[in-house]
Design a protein around this motif. Sequence first.
Motif, PDB file in Angstrom:
ATOM      1  N   ALA A 254      30.208  13.927 -56.722  1.00 38.57           N
ATOM      2  CA  ALA A 254      29.049  14.743 -56.357  1.00 38.57           C
ATOM      3  C   ALA A 254      28.965  15.903 -57.339  1.00 38.57           C
ATOM      4  N   GLY A 255      27.784  16.482 -57.463  1.00 36.91           N
ATOM      5  CA  GLY A 255      27.613  17.674 -58.288  1.00 36.91           C
ATOM      6  C   GLY A 255      27.639  17.369 -59.771  1.00 36.91           C
ATOM      7  N   GLY A 256      28.032  18.371 -60.545  1.00 39.41           N
ATOM      8  CA  GLY A 256      27.975  18.255 -62.000  1.00 39.41           C
ATOM      9  C   GLY A 256      26.678  18.838 -62.519  1.00 39.41           C
ATOM     10  N   CYS A 257      26.620  19.029 -63.844  1.00 36.92           N
ATOM     11  CA  CYS A 257      25.433  19.713 -64.390  1.00 36.92           C
ATOM     12  C   CYS A 257      24.200  18.824 -64.404  1.00 36.92           C
ATOM     13  N   GLU A 258      24.398  17.519 -64.543  1.00 36.54           N
ATOM     14  CA  GLU A 258      23.207  16.664 -64.610  1.00 36.54           C
ATOM     15  C   GLU A 258      22.353  16.875 -63.360  1.00 36.54           C
ATOM     16  N   GLY A 259      21.061  17.079 -63.576  1.00 35.60           N
ATOM     17  CA  GLY A 259      20.161  17.440 -62.491  1.00 35.60           C
ATOM     18  C   GLY A 259      19.657  18.867 -62.703  1.00 35.60           C
TER      19      GLY A 259
ATOM     20  N   GLN B 280      10.731  25.346 -77.476  1.00 36.26           N
ATOM     21  CA  GLN B 280      10.562  24.702 -78.782  1.00 36.26           C
ATOM     22  C   GLN B 280      10.955  23.236 -78.770  1.00 36.26           C
ATOM     23  N   PHE B 281      11.761  22.879 -77.784  1.00 31.62           N
ATOM     24  CA  PHE B 281      12.240  21.490 -77.685  1.00 31.62           C
ATOM     25  C   PHE B 281      11.890  21.003 -76.283  1.00 31.62           C
ATOM     26  N   GLY B 282      10.604  21.030 -75.977  1.00 29.70           N
ATOM     27  CA  GLY B 282      10.139  20.808 -74.606  1.00 29.70           C
ATOM     28  C   GLY B 282      10.769  19.629 -73.907  1.00 29.70           C
ATOM     29  N   ASP B 283      11.050  18.573 -74.640  1.00 30.42           N
ATOM     30  CA  ASP B 283      11.499  17.365 -73.967  1.00 30.42           C
ATOM     31  C   ASP B 283      12.999  17.309 -73.728  1.00 30.42           C
ATOM     32  N   VAL B 284      13.714  18.262 -74.264  1.00 33.60           N
ATOM     33  CA  VAL B 284      15.153  18.280 -73.957  1.00 33.60           C
ATOM     34  C   VAL B 284      15.317  18.740 -72.515  1.00 33.60           C
ATOM     35  N   SER B 285      16.081  17.993 -71.733  1.00 32.15           N
ATOM     36  CA  SER B 285      16.230  18.367 -70.323  1.00 32.15           C
ATOM     37  C   SER B 285      17.021  19.672 -70.222  1.00 32.15           C
ATOM     38  N   TRP B 286      16.811  20.379 -69.126  1.00 35.59           N
ATOM     39  CA  TRP B 286      17.569  21.610 -68.900  1.00 35.59           C
ATOM     40  C   TRP B 286      19.068  21.325 -68.829  1.00 35.59           C
ATOM     41  N   SER B 287      19.440  20.210 -68.210  1.00 38.21           N
ATOM     42  CA  SER B 287      20.882  19.957 -68.077  1.00 38.21           C
ATOM     43  C   SER B 287      21.514  19.620 -69.429  1.00 38.21           C
ATOM     44  N   ASP B 288      20.771  18.939 -70.305  1.00 33.08           N
ATOM     45  CA  ASP B 288      21.283  18.734 -71.665  1.00 33.08           C
ATOM     46  C   ASP B 288      21.352  20.068 -72.410  1.00 33.08           C
ATOM     47  N   LEU B 289      20.318  20.886 -72.239  1.00 36.74           N
ATOM     48  CA  LEU B 289      20.271  22.153 -72.978  1.00 36.74           C
ATOM     49  C   LEU B 289      21.395  23.108 -72.548  1.00 36.74           C
ATOM     50  N   MET B 290      21.612  23.224 -71.249  1.00 37.32           N
ATOM     51  CA  MET B 290      22.645  24.160 -70.775  1.00 37.32           C
ATOM     52  C   MET B 290      24.045  23.724 -71.213  1.00 37.32           C
ATOM     53  N   THR B 291      24.323  22.433 -71.113  1.00 37.94           N
ATOM     54  CA  THR B 291      25.661  21.973 -71.509  1.00 37.94           C
ATOM     55  C   THR B 291      25.831  22.029 -73.029  1.00 37.94           C
TER      56      THR B 291
ATOM     57  N   GLY C  11      21.396  13.048 -72.692  1.00 37.24           N
ATOM     58  CA  GLY C  11      20.871  11.999 -71.816  1.00 37.24           C
ATOM     59  C   GLY C  11      20.796  12.370 -70.339  1.00 37.24           C
ATOM     60  N   ARG C  12      21.102  13.641 -70.011  1.00 34.41           N
ATOM     61  CA  ARG C  12      21.068  14.062 -68.605  1.00 34.41           C
ATOM     62  C   ARG C  12      19.621  14.221 -68.115  1.00 34.41           C
ATOM     63  N   MET C  13      19.373  13.779 -66.905  1.00 35.46           N
ATOM     64  CA  MET C  13      18.049  13.925 -66.311  1.00 35.46           C
ATOM     65  C   MET C  13      18.041  15.124 -65.364  1.00 35.46           C
ATOM     66  N   ASP C  14      16.915  15.850 -65.332  1.00 40.49           N
ATOM     67  CA  ASP C  14      16.796  16.986 -64.408  1.00 40.49           C
ATOM     68  C   ASP C  14      16.227  16.530 -63.058  1.00 40.49           C
ATOM     69  N   ASP C  15      16.729  17.139 -61.999  1.00 47.45           N
ATOM     70  CA  ASP C  15      16.184  16.875 -60.663  1.00 47.45           C
ATOM     71  C   ASP C  15      14.927  17.716 -60.443  1.00 47.45           C
TER      72      ASP C  15
ATOM     73  N   VAL D  84      31.687  18.853 -69.169  1.00 50.66           N
ATOM     74  CA  VAL D  84      30.229  18.894 -69.279  1.00 50.66           C
ATOM     75  C   VAL D  84      29.597  17.502 -69.214  1.00 50.66           C
ATOM     76  N   HIS D  85      30.413  16.441 -69.202  1.00 50.63           N
ATOM     77  CA  HIS D  85      29.827  15.100 -69.157  1.00 50.63           C
ATOM     78  C   HIS D  85      29.895  14.418 -67.801  1.00 50.63           C
ATOM     79  N   ARG D  86      30.830  14.822 -66.954  1.00 50.94           N
ATOM     80  CA  ARG D  86      30.918  14.139 -65.661  1.00 50.94           C
ATOM     81  C   ARG D  86      29.900  14.699 -64.666  1.00 50.94           C
ATOM     82  N   SER D  87      29.332  13.824 -63.858  1.00 47.10           N
ATOM     83  CA  SER D  87      28.391  14.257 -62.821  1.00 47.10           C
ATOM     84  C   SER D  87      28.287  13.159 -61.770  1.00 47.10           C
ATOM     85  N   GLU D  88      27.546  13.466 -60.715  1.00 47.36           N
ATOM     86  CA  GLU D  88      27.299  12.458 -59.681  1.00 47.36           C
ATOM     87  C   GLU D  88      26.706  11.185 -60.299  1.00 47.36           C
ATOM     88  N   ASP D  89      25.825  11.374 -61.268  1.00 47.46           N
ATOM     89  CA  ASP D  89      25.148  10.218 -61.870  1.00 47.46           C
ATOM     90  C   ASP D  89      26.019   9.509 -62.899  1.00 47.46           C
ATOM     91  N   HIS D  90      26.935  10.247 -63.488  1.00 48.91           N
ATOM     92  CA  HIS D  90      27.820   9.693 -64.524  1.00 48.91           C
ATOM     93  C   HIS D  90      29.233  10.190 -64.260  1.00 48.91           C
TER      94      HIS D  90
END
Length: 488
Positions: free
Chosen positions: A120-125, A155-166, A186-190, A459-465
């Motif tokens: 559960a949890g992790g930055c992805e989302g 400036q990089f609109g399509d980069v997800s927030w979770s990719d950007l923060m990590t 490759g992280r997706m935002d919730d 920074v790579h482990r998450s509920e999704d991965h």
Amino acid sequence: MLRSVGFLGWAVLAAASEMRSDDFPNYDQGTIPAWKDLASLRGAHPAAQVMSKAEYHRQLKSLDIPRLYREIAALMTSSRPYWPADGPQDGDVPSYAGLFARLAWHCSGSFRLINDTHAAGGCEGARQRHWPENEWRDNTNLDKARGLLAEVKLQFGDVSWSDLMTFAGTAAIKLSGGPAKKFCFGRMDDVNGDRSIPLGVEGVTQCRGSKFCKSDAECPNSFRWPEQNDTDHARCNIEQPKHRLQASHSVGLIYVYPEGPELKSTADGYNSNFVHNRSPKLSALEVRDTFRDRMGWTDRETVALIGGGHTLGRTHGNCNLTGTKWAQAPYNNVGPYFEATPGSLRGPTDGTCGTGAEAGRGKNTVSSGFEGPWTRSPSRWNYDFFDALLSEEWVPAKSPYGADQWHTRNETSKFARTMRLTADVSLVADKIYRPIVEEYAADHAQFDADFADAWFKLVHRSEDHPHKDDLEKDAGVCTSFEFTTLLP
Ligand code: HEM
Ligand SMILES: *[C@@H]1O[C@H](CO)[C@@H](O)[C@H](O)[C@H]1NC(C)=O
Ligand SMILES: *[C@@H]1O[C@H](CO)[C@@H](O)[C@H](O)[C@H]1NC(C)=O
Ligand SMILES: *[C@@H]1O[C@H](CO)[C@@H](O)[C@H](O)[C@H]1NC(C)=O
Ligand SMILES: *[C@@H]1O[C@H](CO)[C@@H](O)[C@H](O)[C@H]1NC(C)=O
């Protein structure tokens, strides 16, 4: 922008603010205010990423990673007046490295390992942008970090927030001279914070949309160590239900209570001459409970992570709020009060010390209430954390805010301007952690290598991965920072 006063009694708080969010360009991009998020709980928030995973992963193939790195580098070292960078107050260059590294850690540190296949949890989302995570006390002032990064995000609109923060946290370490081996995107935002609710809802009594406030955050059995003072904070872990997802102490603390348990006057080792009697030994048990038993770290990884994290940046508590309204209800309550209020960047922990443009910012910042850096060069990677932990005698002290921390006994030592938390000192008080500290102090290259591995996993482990290589297998867009050797 955030002028409208909600239905939740924000009027009082909003009136108390001096600094408007308009003073902080793009602040609103990084945090979905809780009162807006209420709406998002009922339907997708427009700010949420709507792209499909397949489409996002396809677009990532053309992401200009070196350019993203350069933009983060430029931002990291250029102090913004609306949230001044640390460094100068500790005799170092201005840098957001510590702030960005803490952002990535707190975003990722919600990760909980349930079993071999589930987490559960992790930055992805990137749920830290949403309620409830944006109200967790531990995340105080990370809204400012996200607001700063919004400049890059735009400036990089399509980069997800979770990719950007990590990525920003990893780049910050690398740019400061620290070790970083590899990073995968490759992280997706919730679209909202729903998936964080099982991780803990703070301020349950003020919960908005009551049906969303069910979590197992409350302590069914509060616990104090036998040696611990009865009036000291309790913890919940010992008899908490199996798979309870919070950290050992409380929902708002994704990791560990930094002050550690206070001994009672009859306990072994109690010293009435000390300004506090926090127990590093007991604190170590709480660190292990959270890091090993809930997050799935080995003892070695735990030591590497804490030492590396607490090499850059500092703690913030250079402000005594006693006697001010900020020390009283409702401002000292948990919950919404730990988030910037609508129309304001001001929460209670932002403090009211200093006046005018300096109020609650820069050297007047209060985040955790502890005060000082761990090292002599908090903007640049160094090895003071373990070196000084072993070479100095650490004695109980108080921050200006009043928090219990540790200073060197030797007031003329070269480390005298640095500090430690009880949870830091726990690493030399514990029989298992201490030899690892000794090894890292003696072998800095080993420490760098272990830290880089643990940080990658963090920074790579998450509920999704749930496994460290899942994201790479899924998206296949990684960098090993080869390009940095070509940068000026
Ligand atoms: C026992 C575990 C830990 C405890 C109790 C702890 C506690 C704290 C506290 C109280 C602060 C000060 C926040 C503020 O006032 O601004 C802080 C800052 C920080 N922590 Fe930790 N931490 C822990 C583990 C970690 C780990 C594992 C990392 C990273 C891998 C990390 C990275 C950082 C960084 C970079 C800062 C500096 C923030 C800045 O410069 O603004 N911490 N930590
Ligand atoms: C792991 O935990 C999940 C969620 O609680 C559960 O559905 C699953 O059966 C568990 N798997 C194993 C192998 O224990
Ligand atoms: C516990 O802490 C309180 C508050 O600091 C103090 O007044 C009391 O004497 C302590 N009790 C013991 C047994 O140490
Ligand atoms: C904070 O201020 C109060 C009131 O002026 C004072 O009693 C207290 O000792 C101060 N605390 C610290 C840690 O300086
Ligand atoms: C304190 O540190 C200074 C400077 O490093 C050193 O000269 C002195 O011997 C130290 N004092 C003690 C008591 O260790």
